[in-house]
Design a protein around this motif. Structure first.
Motif, PDB file in Angstrom:
ATOM      1  N   ILE A  76      80.767  21.902 -26.108  1.00  0.00           N
ATOM      2  CA  ILE A  76      79.399  21.764 -26.620  1.00  0.00           C
ATOM      3  C   ILE A  76      78.668  20.858 -25.634  1.00  0.00           C
ATOM      4  O   ILE A  76      78.717  19.631 -25.736  1.00  0.00           O
ATOM      5  CB  ILE A  76      79.395  21.261 -28.085  1.00  0.00           C
ATOM      6  N   PRO A 134      82.514  17.682 -25.922  1.00  0.00           N
ATOM      7  CA  PRO A 134      81.101  17.473 -25.613  1.00  0.00           C
ATOM      8  C   PRO A 134      80.866  17.203 -24.129  1.00  0.00           C
ATOM      9  O   PRO A 134      81.713  16.619 -23.441  1.00  0.00           O
ATOM     10  CB  PRO A 134      80.728  16.223 -26.426  1.00  0.00           C
ATOM     11  N   VAL A 153      75.927  13.648 -24.549  1.00  0.00           N
ATOM     12  CA  VAL A 153      75.332  13.568 -25.887  1.00  0.00           C
ATOM     13  C   VAL A 153      74.690  12.187 -25.996  1.00  0.00           C
ATOM     14  O   VAL A 153      75.337  11.174 -25.705  1.00  0.00           O
ATOM     15  CB  VAL A 153      76.421  13.727 -26.979  1.00  0.00           C
ATOM     16  N   GLY A 160      75.452  21.988 -23.785  1.00  0.00           N
ATOM     17  CA  GLY A 160      74.144  22.476 -23.305  1.00  0.00           C
ATOM     18  C   GLY A 160      74.275  23.381 -22.096  1.00  0.00           C
ATOM     19  O   GLY A 160      73.320  23.580 -21.361  1.00  0.00           O
ATOM     20  N   GLY A 192      71.606  16.981 -25.811  1.00  0.00           N
ATOM     21  CA  GLY A 192      72.219  16.951 -27.137  1.00  0.00           C
ATOM     22  C   GLY A 192      72.237  15.556 -27.746  1.00  0.00           C
ATOM     23  O   GLY A 192      72.272  14.536 -27.048  1.00  0.00           O
ATOM     24  N   GLU A 208      74.114  14.500 -33.762  1.00  0.00           N
ATOM     25  CA  GLU A 208      74.075  15.465 -34.874  1.00  0.00           C
ATOM     26  C   GLU A 208      74.488  16.864 -34.409  1.00  0.00           C
ATOM     27  O   GLU A 208      75.071  17.631 -35.181  1.00  0.00           O
ATOM     28  CB  GLU A 208      72.665  15.515 -35.492  1.00  0.00           C
ATOM     29  N   ASP A 209      74.209  17.206 -33.149  1.00  0.00           N
ATOM     30  CA  ASP A 209      74.607  18.530 -32.645  1.00  0.00           C
ATOM     31  C   ASP A 209      76.120  18.687 -32.704  1.00  0.00           C
ATOM     32  O   ASP A 209      76.637  19.751 -33.062  1.00  0.00           O
ATOM     33  CB  ASP A 209      74.128  18.710 -31.196  1.00  0.00           C
ATOM     34  N   VAL A 210      76.840  17.631 -32.340  1.00  0.00           N
ATOM     35  CA  VAL A 210      78.313  17.680 -32.385  1.00  0.00           C
ATOM     36  C   VAL A 210      78.791  17.638 -33.837  1.00  0.00           C
ATOM     37  O   VAL A 210      79.733  18.338 -34.215  1.00  0.00           O
ATOM     38  CB  VAL A 210      78.921  16.527 -31.563  1.00  0.00           C
ATOM     39  N   TYR A 254      77.433  18.922 -36.456  1.00  0.00           N
ATOM     40  CA  TYR A 254      77.353  20.255 -37.079  1.00  0.00           C
ATOM     41  C   TYR A 254      78.584  21.089 -36.728  1.00  0.00           C
ATOM     42  O   TYR A 254      79.126  21.811 -37.557  1.00  0.00           O
ATOM     43  CB  TYR A 254      76.080  20.993 -36.642  1.00  0.00           C
ATOM     44  N   LEU A 255      79.020  20.988 -35.479  1.00  0.00           N
ATOM     45  CA  LEU A 255      80.202  21.743 -35.049  1.00  0.00           C
ATOM     46  C   LEU A 255      81.454  21.216 -35.742  1.00  0.00           C
ATOM     47  O   LEU A 255      82.291  21.994 -36.221  1.00  0.00           O
ATOM     48  CB  LEU A 255      80.350  21.644 -33.522  1.00  0.00           C
ATOM     49  N   TYR A 288      66.623  20.503 -23.742  1.00  0.00           N
ATOM     50  CA  TYR A 288      66.779  19.196 -24.386  1.00  0.00           C
ATOM     51  C   TYR A 288      68.218  18.737 -24.190  1.00  0.00           C
ATOM     52  O   TYR A 288      69.113  19.526 -23.890  1.00  0.00           O
ATOM     53  CB  TYR A 288      66.458  19.294 -25.892  1.00  0.00           C
ATOM     54  N   THR A 299      69.907  23.858 -21.559  1.00  0.00           N
ATOM     55  CA  THR A 299      68.943  23.810 -22.652  1.00  0.00           C
ATOM     56  C   THR A 299      67.782  22.875 -22.266  1.00  0.00           C
ATOM     57  O   THR A 299      67.964  21.967 -21.453  1.00  0.00           O
ATOM     58  CB  THR A 299      69.601  23.288 -23.941  1.00  0.00           C
TER      59      THR A 299
END
Ligand SMILES: NC(=O)c1ccc[n+]([C@@H]2O[C@H](COP(=O)([O-])OP(=O)(O)OC[C@H]3O[C@@H](n4cnc5c(N)ncnc54)[C@H](O)[C@@H]3O)[C@@H](O)[C@H]2O)c1
Length: 271
Positions: free
Chosen positions: A249, A193, A196, A251, A222, A225-227, A229-230, A220, A218
Motif C-alpha cells: 500500500i 506501506p 504514510v 500509492g 497516504g 487511515e489509508d493503512v 482501512y486495509l 496525494y 496518486t
C-alpha cells in the motif's frame, strides 16, 4: 463496511500513526481493542479516544521486544475481553533519534547494538506477539494476524539495512505463520506501506522525503487511515480467503519502472 462485531483486537504501537488509526477504526466497526504501546500516555489517550467515540478499549504499556511484557499484554486482553481474535503487530522502531542513524549507516559501519535493536523490536516483537496470541486464537477456533511491514523490505537501499532487513524477516514470518496455522483457522498477512504521513514520517525533513514523494503515482500522500482501512478489511471475515500475503500500500511507488519518475520530471519541466 467490514464488520468486526464481537471480535477482540490487540494492536501494538497503537499510540500513534497507523496503530492509532487502526485502533479507532476497528473499534468503530465493533471490535473490543487493547491499545498497546511503549509510551503509556499515548496508549492511555488512544483507549480514551476509542471510549469517547462509543467503543470498548483498554490500554496496555508494552515493549514488544520483551517476552514477559508481551505475555502480560495477551493475558490482560484475555482478562478484559475473554480472548483474542485479532493481533496487529504494528509497533516498529521508527524514532528519528538515536536510531534514526539507520538512515545513514551502511553495512560496513553497522553497529551491533543498532542492528540488534531493530531486529528485537521489528522482528522478534512480532514473533513474540504471534507466540502468545496464537494459543488464545486456537482456543476460539481461529484468528487473524496482520503484521505491519514496509516497502523498505522489498529492495535494497544504500542505508537503512537494519530497518529493511528486519521488515524482510517479518515478511517471511508472515508466510511461516500462515503456512503453519492456516489449517487451524488462523490467517496471517502483512501490509507493506510506502510513505504514510504518520507523526514519525512527518518528522522527517521534506528534503529527505522528496525522492519518495516524487515516485508516488496518486495525487496525494497516504495517511495512517489509508493503512487502517486495509488492516480492518484483512481482519474481517470478508478477507477469509486471503492469507500469507504481503499487500503493498504505497500509492504506486513500487508499480512503475525506475525511469518513469525521471521522464515525468522532464515532461513537467517542459523537457
Ligand atoms: N509511516 C510510514 O511511512 C511507514 C512506512 C512503512 C512502514 N511503516 C511501519 O508502520 C508501523 C507504524 O509506524 P508509524 O509510521 O505509524 O509510526 P509512529 O511513530 O507514528 O507510531 C509507532 C508507535 O510504535 C510505538 N513503539 C515503538 N517501539 C515500540 C516498542 N518497542 N514496543 C511497543 N511500542 C513501540 C511508538 O511509541 C509509537 O507510538 C511501523 O512498524 C513502521 O515501521 C510506517
Amino acid at each position: 463496511m467490514a464488520s468486526l462485531n464481537g471480535k477482540v483486537a490487540v494492536i501494538t504501537g497503537a499510540g500513534s500513526g497507523i496503530g492509532r488509526a487502526t485502533a479507532l477504526l476497528m473499534a468503530s466497526r465493533g471490535a473490543c481493542v487493547t491499545a498497546a504501546d511503549l509510551d503509556s500516555n499515548r496508549a492511555i489517550a488512544v483507549a480514551a479516544d476509542v471510549r469517547a467515540a462509543g467503543g470498548r478499549a483498554i490500554h496496555h504499556t508494552v515493549d514488544v521486544a520483551r517476552e514477559d511484557e508481551i505475555r502480560d499484554l495477551i493475558a490482560a486482553t484475555v482478562a478484559a475481553f475473554g480472548g483474542v481474535d485479532i493481533l496487529h503487530n504494528n509497533a516498529g522502531e521508527v524514532r528519528p533519534e538515536p536510531y534514526g542513524r539507520d538512515a545513514t549507516i551502511s553495512v560496513d559501519a553497522m553497529d551491533e547494538a543498532h542492528w540488534d535493536h531493530f531486529m528485537n523490536v521489528n522482528l522478534k516483537g512480532a514473533m513474540l506477539g504471534c507466540k502468545w496470541a496464537i494459543p488464545e486464537m486456537l482456543k476460539r477456533g481461529g484468528g487473524v494476524i496482520i503484521n505491519t511491514s514496509s516497502n523498505a523490505s522489498l529492495a535494497g537501499q544504500e542505508a537503512t539495512a537494519a530497518y529493511g532487513v528486519s521488515k524482510g524477516g517479518l515478511n517471511t514470518l508472515t508466510q511461516y505463520v500462515a503456512t503453519a496455522y492456516g489449517p487451524r483457522g488462523i490467517r496471517c498477512n502483512a501490509v507493506v506501506p510506502g510513505l504514510v504521513l504518520s507523526p514519525a514520517a512527518a518528522s522527517v525533513s521534506a528534503e529527505a522525503l522528496a525522492p519518495l514523494v516524487e515516485n508516488i503515482l496518486t495525487p496525494y500522500i497516504g495517511v495512517p487511515e489509508d493503512v487502517a482501512y486495509l488492516v480492518a478489511f484483512l481482519a474481517s471475515d470478508e478477507a477469509r480467503y486471503i492469507t500469507g500475503q504481503l499487500i503493498v500500500i504505497d500509492g504506486g511507488i513500487s508499480a512503475h519502472v525506475q525511469w518513469y519518475t525521471d521522464m515525468r520530471r522532464q515532461r513537467l519541466a517542459g523537457g
